[in-house]
Motif scaffolding. Structure first.
Motif, mmCIF file in Angstrom:
data_model
loop_
_atom_site.group_PDB
_atom_site.id
_atom_site.type_symbol
_atom_site.label_atom_id
_atom_site.label_comp_id
_atom_site.label_asym_id
_atom_site.label_seq_id
_atom_site.Cartn_x
_atom_site.Cartn_y
_atom_site.Cartn_z
ATOM 1 N N THR A 43 24.830 -40.648 -28.835
ATOM 2 C CA THR A 43 25.656 -41.597 -29.568
ATOM 3 C C THR A 43 25.204 -41.597 -31.033
ATOM 4 N N PRO A 44 26.046 -42.082 -31.943
ATOM 5 C CA PRO A 44 25.613 -42.186 -33.343
ATOM 6 C C PRO A 44 24.331 -43.011 -33.495
ATOM 7 N N GLU A 45 24.182 -44.058 -32.697
ATOM 8 C CA GLU A 45 22.961 -44.865 -32.769
ATOM 9 C C GLU A 45 21.749 -44.055 -32.347
ATOM 10 N N GLN A 46 21.884 -43.260 -31.286
ATOM 11 C CA GLN A 46 20.767 -42.438 -30.828
ATOM 12 C C GLN A 46 20.411 -41.369 -31.853
ATOM 13 N N GLU A 47 21.405 -40.799 -32.496
ATOM 14 C CA GLU A 47 21.126 -39.799 -33.528
ATOM 15 C C GLU A 47 20.290 -40.403 -34.654
ATOM 16 N N GLN A 48 20.551 -41.664 -34.982
ATOM 17 C CA GLN A 48 19.787 -42.338 -36.027
ATOM 18 C C GLN A 48 18.371 -42.659 -35.570
ATOM 19 N N GLN A 49 18.147 -42.662 -34.249
ATOM 20 C CA GLN A 49 16.816 -42.952 -33.706
ATOM 21 C C GLN A 49 15.966 -41.701 -33.550
ATOM 22 N N CYS A 50 16.438 -40.574 -34.040
ATOM 23 C CA CYS A 50 15.700 -39.306 -33.971
ATOM 24 C C CYS A 50 15.139 -38.940 -35.337
ATOM 25 N N ASP A 51 14.014 -38.258 -35.324
ATOM 26 C CA ASP A 51 13.415 -37.695 -36.537
ATOM 27 C C ASP A 51 12.859 -36.331 -36.155
ATOM 28 N N LEU A 52 13.756 -35.354 -36.052
ATOM 29 C CA LEU A 52 13.404 -34.051 -35.508
ATOM 30 C C LEU A 52 12.918 -33.130 -36.614
ATOM 31 N N GLN A 53 11.658 -32.733 -36.516
ATOM 32 C CA GLN A 53 11.022 -31.892 -37.516
ATOM 33 C C GLN A 53 10.348 -30.700 -36.837
ATOM 34 N N ASP A 54 10.122 -29.638 -37.611
ATOM 35 C CA ASP A 54 9.403 -28.477 -37.073
ATOM 36 C C ASP A 54 7.943 -28.813 -36.782
ATOM 37 N N GLU A 55 7.391 -29.772 -37.516
ATOM 38 C CA GLU A 55 6.030 -30.260 -37.283
ATOM 39 C C GLU A 55 6.027 -31.782 -37.337
ATOM 40 N N VAL A 56 5.392 -32.391 -36.353
ATOM 41 C CA VAL A 56 5.260 -33.847 -36.304
ATOM 42 C C VAL A 56 3.780 -34.192 -36.390
ATOM 43 N N VAL A 57 3.421 -35.044 -37.324
ATOM 44 C CA VAL A 57 2.029 -35.435 -37.517
ATOM 45 C C VAL A 57 1.806 -36.803 -36.875
ATOM 46 N N LEU A 58 0.885 -36.849 -35.918
ATOM 47 C CA LEU A 58 0.566 -38.085 -35.211
ATOM 48 C C LEU A 58 -0.837 -38.543 -35.603
ATOM 49 N N PRO A 59 -0.982 -39.690 -36.235
ATOM 50 C CA PRO A 59 -2.319 -40.165 -36.608
ATOM 51 C C PRO A 59 -3.078 -40.703 -35.406
ATOM 52 N N VAL A 60 -4.359 -40.360 -35.324
ATOM 53 C CA VAL A 60 -5.240 -40.906 -34.293
ATOM 54 C C VAL A 60 -6.478 -41.476 -34.976
ATOM 55 N N ARG A 61 -7.374 -42.010 -34.201
ATOM 56 C CA ARG A 61 -8.545 -42.684 -34.776
ATOM 57 C C ARG A 61 -9.498 -41.708 -35.463
ATOM 58 N N MET A 62 -10.471 -42.293 -36.164
ATOM 59 C CA MET A 62 -11.496 -41.524 -36.865
ATOM 60 C C MET A 62 -10.901 -40.676 -37.988
ATOM 61 N N GLY A 63 -9.711 -41.083 -38.494
ATOM 62 C CA GLY A 63 -9.080 -40.350 -39.572
ATOM 63 C C GLY A 63 -8.507 -39.007 -39.153
ATOM 64 N N ARG A 64 -8.387 -38.760 -37.863
ATOM 65 C CA ARG A 64 -7.900 -37.477 -37.371
ATOM 66 C C ARG A 64 -6.386 -37.508 -37.181
ATOM 67 N N LYS A 65 -5.800 -36.341 -36.973
ATOM 68 C CA LYS A 65 -4.368 -36.214 -36.756
ATOM 69 C C LYS A 65 -4.107 -35.157 -35.698
ATOM 70 N N ILE A 66 -3.006 -35.317 -34.999
ATOM 71 C CA ILE A 66 -2.515 -34.290 -34.084
ATOM 72 C C ILE A 66 -1.193 -33.795 -34.651
ATOM 73 N N ILE A 67 -1.061 -32.494 -34.816
ATOM 74 C CA ILE A 67 0.185 -31.919 -35.303
ATOM 75 C C ILE A 67 0.878 -31.233 -34.125
ATOM 76 N N VAL A 68 2.081 -31.705 -33.797
ATOM 77 C CA VAL A 68 2.885 -31.121 -32.719
ATOM 78 C C VAL A 68 3.914 -30.208 -33.363
ATOM 79 N N GLN A 69 3.833 -28.914 -33.044
ATOM 80 C CA GLN A 69 4.722 -27.943 -33.658
ATOM 81 C C GLN A 69 5.897 -27.594 -32.744
ATOM 82 N N THR A 70 6.973 -27.176 -33.344
ATOM 83 C CA THR A 70 8.219 -26.747 -32.702
ATOM 84 C C THR A 70 9.145 -27.940 -32.476
ATOM 85 N N LYS A 71 10.294 -27.896 -33.131
ATOM 86 C CA LYS A 71 11.274 -28.973 -33.048
ATOM 87 C C LYS A 71 11.810 -29.117 -31.622
ATOM 88 N N LEU A 72 12.114 -30.340 -31.220
ATOM 89 C CA LEU A 72 12.655 -30.591 -29.888
ATOM 90 C C LEU A 72 14.021 -29.946 -29.722
#
Length: 247
Positions: A43-72
């Motif tokens: 739906t148009p609402e669901q499309e607005q709820q997506c942020d599809l990127q080739d790389e997604v950066v997820l912050p975790v503790r201790m100043g670290r990050k997880i990078i998830v590669q490959t767009k959904l």
């Protein structure tokens, strides 16, 4: 303790629905089908709820990050929405906990024993996972909550007892399967908070303990309580692999 069982199923997949119904009824389990989201027809609402990127950066503790590669892919987007919508439905129903099944799961009869034995876990928990996948590093000497006629089965905590330690030892470790698990209302709230906008697969959202910081247990022995049915995946196979990179 009775527990509600939800089966995520695409409306057009009548054959899967019939197979799941026959299996669950043969095990004496009450269940409810939950209509999956078709990622190709958002739906148009669901499309607005997506942020599809080739790389997604997820912050975790201790100043670290997880990078998830490959767009959904579109099917992965639909799967992510299906699980997230079900988390909201569980909260809307006022349930303290619920079982989530995907429609390609084949349950062993001992899975019923496991579901009836959840209360043997005496420490707080958010998720009980039945995945056979490995990779998460566990806290040494964590307690085994035994159950079954001869105490041959057990639940055991996954990951470390402090999220900061998970951010070090389990930064890139994930359970990449979300076909059979139990969630509490607290887990649903947490996963909804992290899951929008939709940008990572549902199994990564659930299985990245360094990111979601959920108290997760798994049922042992691995691979005993269920297997995946020999049916074509509705999400994809090799093409849905996502690399995890330290940030």
């Amino acid at each position: 303790m009775a527990i509600k069982i939800f089966v995520i199923n695409m409306r057009r997949s009548a054959d899967r629905r019939e197979r799941m119904a026959a299996m669950l009824e043969s095990l004496g389990l009450e269940y409810e089908f939950f209509a999956a989201t078709d990622g190709r027809n958002l739906t148009p609402e669901q499309e607005q709820q997506c942020d599809l990127q080739d790389e997604v950066v997820l912050p975790v503790r201790m100043g670290r990050k997880i990078i998830v590669q490959t767009k959904l892919t579109p099917p992965e987007v639909g799967c992510a929405f299906s699980h997230l919508r079900l988390y909201q439905h569980i909260l809307d129903c006022g349930l303290d906990r619920a079982v989530i099944l995907e429609d390609d799961a084949l349950l062993h009869p001992d899975a019923v024993v496991a579901l009836h034995s959840l209360d043997c876990i005496t420490e707080p928990w958010d998720v009980v996972h039945f995945s056979s996948h490995v990779g998460i590093k566990n806290l040494p000497l964590s307690h085994k909550y035994r159950f079954g006629p001869n105490n041959e089965f057990y639940f055991q905590r996954l990951g470390m007892h402090h999220p900061a330690i998970d951010s070090i030892h389990n930064q890139r470790r994930v359970i990449v399967l979300a076909a059979f698990y139990v969630v509490t209302s607290n887990a649903c709230e947490r996963l909804l908070k992290l899951g929008y906008p939709v940008r990572i697969p549902s199994d990564y959202l659930l299985g990245l303990l360094a990111y979601n910081e959920l108290k997760m247990f798994r049922a042992y022995p691995l691979g005993h309580f269920y297997k995946v049915a020999d049916v074509a995946s509705t999400i994809g196979g090799a093409e849905r692999q996502h690399n995890l990179v330290r940030g």
